[in-house]
Design an enzyme around this catalytic site. Structure first.
Site, PDB file in Angstrom:
ATOM      1  N   GLY A  39       8.659  -2.600  -9.962  1.00  0.00           N
ATOM      2  CA  GLY A  39       9.128  -1.378 -10.611  1.00  0.00           C
ATOM      3  C   GLY A  39       8.040  -0.519 -11.233  1.00  0.00           C
ATOM      4  O   GLY A  39       8.346   0.441 -11.936  1.00  0.00           O
ATOM      5  N   HIS A  88       9.860 -10.332  -6.428  1.00  0.00           N
ATOM      6  CA  HIS A  88       9.772  -9.854  -5.040  1.00  0.00           C
ATOM      7  C   HIS A  88      10.470  -8.500  -4.901  1.00  0.00           C
ATOM      8  O   HIS A  88      11.159  -8.248  -3.913  1.00  0.00           O
ATOM      9  CB  HIS A  88      10.393 -10.888  -4.103  1.00  0.00           C
ATOM     10  N   PRO A 138       0.368  -7.736  -1.416  1.00  0.00           N
ATOM     11  CA  PRO A 138       0.559  -8.012   0.010  1.00  0.00           C
ATOM     12  C   PRO A 138       1.992  -7.721   0.425  1.00  0.00           C
ATOM     13  O   PRO A 138       2.931  -8.119  -0.265  1.00  0.00           O
ATOM     14  CB  PRO A 138       0.274  -9.520   0.107  1.00  0.00           C
ATOM     15  N   ASP A 154       4.376  -7.686 -11.248  1.00  0.00           N
ATOM     16  CA  ASP A 154       4.782  -6.573 -10.380  1.00  0.00           C
ATOM     17  C   ASP A 154       6.288  -6.386 -10.459  1.00  0.00           C
ATOM     18  O   ASP A 154       7.004  -7.210 -11.030  1.00  0.00           O
ATOM     19  CB  ASP A 154       4.295  -6.765  -8.934  1.00  0.00           C
ATOM     20  N   ALA A 178       4.666  -7.167   4.063  1.00  0.00           N
ATOM     21  CA  ALA A 178       4.827  -7.406   5.500  1.00  0.00           C
ATOM     22  C   ALA A 178       4.859  -6.097   6.299  1.00  0.00           C
ATOM     23  O   ALA A 178       5.154  -5.031   5.755  1.00  0.00           O
ATOM     24  CB  ALA A 178       6.141  -8.151   5.721  1.00  0.00           C
ATOM     25  N   GLN A 225      -2.086 -13.587   1.243  1.00  0.00           N
ATOM     26  CA  GLN A 225      -0.805 -14.114   0.768  1.00  0.00           C
ATOM     27  C   GLN A 225      -0.135 -14.864   1.906  1.00  0.00           C
ATOM     28  O   GLN A 225      -0.014 -14.364   3.018  1.00  0.00           O
ATOM     29  CB  GLN A 225       0.065 -12.942   0.290  1.00  0.00           C
ATOM     30  N   SER A 276      -0.755  -9.815   3.952  1.00  0.00           N
ATOM     31  CA  SER A 276       0.383 -10.737   4.063  1.00  0.00           C
ATOM     32  C   SER A 276       0.284 -11.552   5.348  1.00  0.00           C
ATOM     33  O   SER A 276      -0.198 -11.055   6.373  1.00  0.00           O
ATOM     34  CB  SER A 276       1.686  -9.930   4.071  1.00  0.00           C
TER      35      SER A 276
HETATM   36  C1  LIG Z   1       8.734  -3.733   2.298  1.00  0.00           C
HETATM   37  C2  LIG Z   1       8.219  -4.862   1.465  1.00  0.00           C
HETATM   38  C3  LIG Z   1       7.647  -5.964   2.102  1.00  0.00           C
HETATM   39  C4  LIG Z   1       7.166  -7.029   1.330  1.00  0.00           C
HETATM   40  N1  LIG Z   1       6.539  -8.085   1.973  1.00  0.00           N
HETATM   41  C5  LIG Z   1       6.041  -9.102   1.222  1.00  0.00           C
HETATM   42  C6  LIG Z   1       5.359 -10.184   1.831  1.00  0.00           C
HETATM   43  O1  LIG Z   1       5.159 -10.235   3.042  1.00  0.00           O
HETATM   44  N2  LIG Z   1       4.902 -11.168   1.021  1.00  0.00           N
HETATM   45  C7  LIG Z   1       5.068 -11.150  -0.340  1.00  0.00           C
HETATM   46  O2  LIG Z   1       4.640 -12.083  -1.024  1.00  0.00           O
HETATM   47  N3  LIG Z   1       5.686 -10.112  -0.943  1.00  0.00           N
HETATM   48  C8  LIG Z   1       6.160  -9.107  -0.207  1.00  0.00           C
HETATM   49  N4  LIG Z   1       6.784  -8.046  -0.820  1.00  0.00           N
HETATM   50  C9  LIG Z   1       6.832  -8.003  -2.305  1.00  0.00           C
HETATM   51  C10 LIG Z   1       5.595  -7.279  -2.845  1.00  0.00           C
HETATM   52  O3  LIG Z   1       4.407  -7.966  -2.573  1.00  0.00           O
HETATM   53  C11 LIG Z   1       5.702  -7.088  -4.375  1.00  0.00           C
HETATM   54  O4  LIG Z   1       5.920  -8.323  -4.982  1.00  0.00           O
HETATM   55  C12 LIG Z   1       6.817  -6.110  -4.760  1.00  0.00           C
HETATM   56  O5  LIG Z   1       6.965  -5.100  -3.789  1.00  0.00           O
HETATM   57  C13 LIG Z   1       6.537  -5.477  -6.111  1.00  0.00           C
HETATM   58  O6  LIG Z   1       7.598  -4.681  -6.524  1.00  0.00           O
HETATM   59  P1  LIG Z   1       7.647  -3.085  -6.311  1.00  0.00           P
HETATM   60  O7  LIG Z   1       7.924  -2.884  -4.849  1.00  0.00           O
HETATM   61  O8  LIG Z   1       8.768  -2.657  -7.181  1.00  0.00           O
HETATM   62  O9  LIG Z   1       6.309  -2.542  -6.698  1.00  0.00           O
HETATM   63  C14 LIG Z   1       7.274  -6.990  -0.083  1.00  0.00           C
HETATM   64  C15 LIG Z   1       7.843  -5.869  -0.699  1.00  0.00           C
HETATM   65  C16 LIG Z   1       8.303  -4.819   0.061  1.00  0.00           C
HETATM   66  C17 LIG Z   1       8.896  -3.616  -0.638  1.00  0.00           C
END
Ligand SMILES: Cc1cc2nc3c(=O)[nH]c(=O)nc-3n(C[C@H](O)[C@H](O)[C@H](O)COP(=O)(O)O)c2cc1C
Length: 386
Positions: A311, A278, A80, A309, A82, A130, A109
């Site tokens: 990388g 995150h 999820p 998650d 944003a 989420q 999200s």
């Molecule tokens: C632009 C962006 C927005 C995100 N928004 C949310 C969110 O609204 N809620 C949440 O739990 N995680 C959020 N995340 C984290 C992702 O769900 C996830 O944990 C993370 O991107 C995984 O790492 P990766 O980007 O290296 O694959 C966000 C990540 C990014 C890059």
């Protein structure tokens, strides 16, 4: 550069950079503080080597897994995230559709730009909702209720964000919700007219999960202010235990890192946890989730599903996590850059390429199914897994 030139994460990232204004690219690409965790997430996966087996007769590969009671055709799902319609006007409808096409789970999200109900109606595949823990307890209850009514399979509470991370790129660009670019950033928006025209020609941006409950006062609220002012930093294990009891179905915590917390999550009845920092967007300097995986799987892997998650951008990255005992890997930036680069066809191409990589990787590893992978297939450069 076109979509057909995109063969990997770096290609999608480059195309996205050309297609969306800088402030938006930076919101997807950026981490907190010095972005050390962000870089480390990817490096940790690379620091681990695969040790393949040969002559195992792998004609077909079965990539399916069961995660928190949901059968997925792939051992990856879309995390999820944003504001997806800010990246591309199709937003969550594109990512949700691509996930459904590949038979995997899609996360919506609470700061998503398409309503949970709409995504649910369009794609009746496993979905997780989420949400964050707001100071307004009524809002938390309402979110749980909406998800229940919509028939969402898995509730996912993000626990690593009780206050906003220090995202300096967003401070510079003024990136916020609702989205209103700074005057100074306007020339860059003019240079990306297609993105702007698409956004204007389609429905107005909104945050349907929050609109009914939160008055953002028509002013721009930075992401960091949303976290700091609206979320409840006093959230504790008793609050979450009550929600898990109330839910009565699969409930998982996203953003757990410590084995002791994983054990606590199992004790209060969570169906799973997602090891995550995150994407390095919250607390910079955290250990990479990949590096924590073995320890956490050893602590709770027999009691709950452990996902990870941070990388993961290649099929062989996923194979490494599965070999360590992860039940599935979540993709964040990987699918978002593909979305920003080319909408639904972009996300489908990214997922398709990764699926091919995983099938090829499994064949070359001598593994027919996910359960054939184990730690005997891995070595950490310079030592054991702990
Ligand atoms: C632009 C962006 C927005 C995100 N928004 C949310 C969110 O609204 N809620 C949440 O739990 N995680 C959020 N995340 C984290 C992702 O769900 C996830 O944990 C993370 O991107 C995984 O790492 P990766 O980007 O290296 O694959 C966000 C990540 C990014 C890059």
């Amino acid at each position: 550069m076109m979509l057909s030139d995109c063969h990997n994460f770096c290609d999608f990232r480059s195309l996205a950079r050309r297609r969306v204004p800088r402030a938006i690219f930076d919101y997807i690409d950026g981490g907190a503080d010095d972005e050390v965790s962000k870089r480390r997430n990817a490096a940790a996966i690379e620091d681990c080597d695969l040790v393949p087996n040969v002559l195992r007769g792998v004609r077909e590969v079965d990539l399916s897994v069961t995660v928190m009671g949901q059968r997925l055709e792939l051992p990856v799902y879309l995390s999820p995230t944003a504001l997806q319609r800010v990246f591309h006007h199709e937003g969550e409808m594109a990512t949700g559709s691509a996930a459904a096409k590949f038979g995997t789970m899609f996360g919506v999200s609470s700061i998503g730009t398409v309503s949970l109900e709409r995504v649910r109606r369009a794609y009746p595949k496993p979905q997780c909702y989420q949400f964050y823990f707001h100071r307004d307890r009524g809002l938390n209850t309402a979110m749980m209720q909406s998800a229940r009514q919509a028939g969402v399979e898995v509730m996912m509470l993000t626990v690593d964000s009780i206050t906003g991370g220090n995202r300096e790129r967003d401070k510079r660009s003024g990136f916020g919700i609702p989205f209103r670019p700074k005057i100074l950033a306007l020339p860059d928006f003019v240079r990306k007219p297609r993105w702007g025209i698409n956004l204007l020609r389609h429905e107005k941006l909104s945050l349907p999960q929050l609109d009914q409950h939160v008055d953002l006062g028509g002013t721009t609220m930075s992401i960091s202010r949303y976290f700091t002012e609206m979320l409840d930093p006093a959230m504790d294990w008793d609050d979450v235990a009550a929600m898990v009891r109330d839910r009565g179905g699969p409930f998982c915590l996203k953003g757990v890192m410590a084995p002791a917390d994983a054990i606590r999550a199992a004790e209060i009845g969570c169906a799973g946890i997602i090891l995550s920092n995150h994407s390095g967007r919250q607390l910079d300097g955290t250990r990479a989730p990949f590096d924590q995986l073995a320890e956490v799987v050893d602590a709770v892997g027999d009691r709950m599903d452990v996902m990870v998650d941070g990388g993961f951008t290649r099929g062989n990255h996923v194979i490494k996590a599965l070999s360590l005992g992860a039940k599935a890997v979540a993709l964040g930036s990987c699918s978002l850059f593909a979305l920003a680069a080319a909408g639904q066809p972009g996300v489908e191409r990214a997922l398709g390429l990764m699926r091919e990589e995983r099938v090829r990787g499994m064949k070359l590893m001598g593994a027919r199914r996910v359960s054939d992978l184990s730690r005997s297939n891995l070595r950490l450069r310079g030592g054991a897994f702990r």
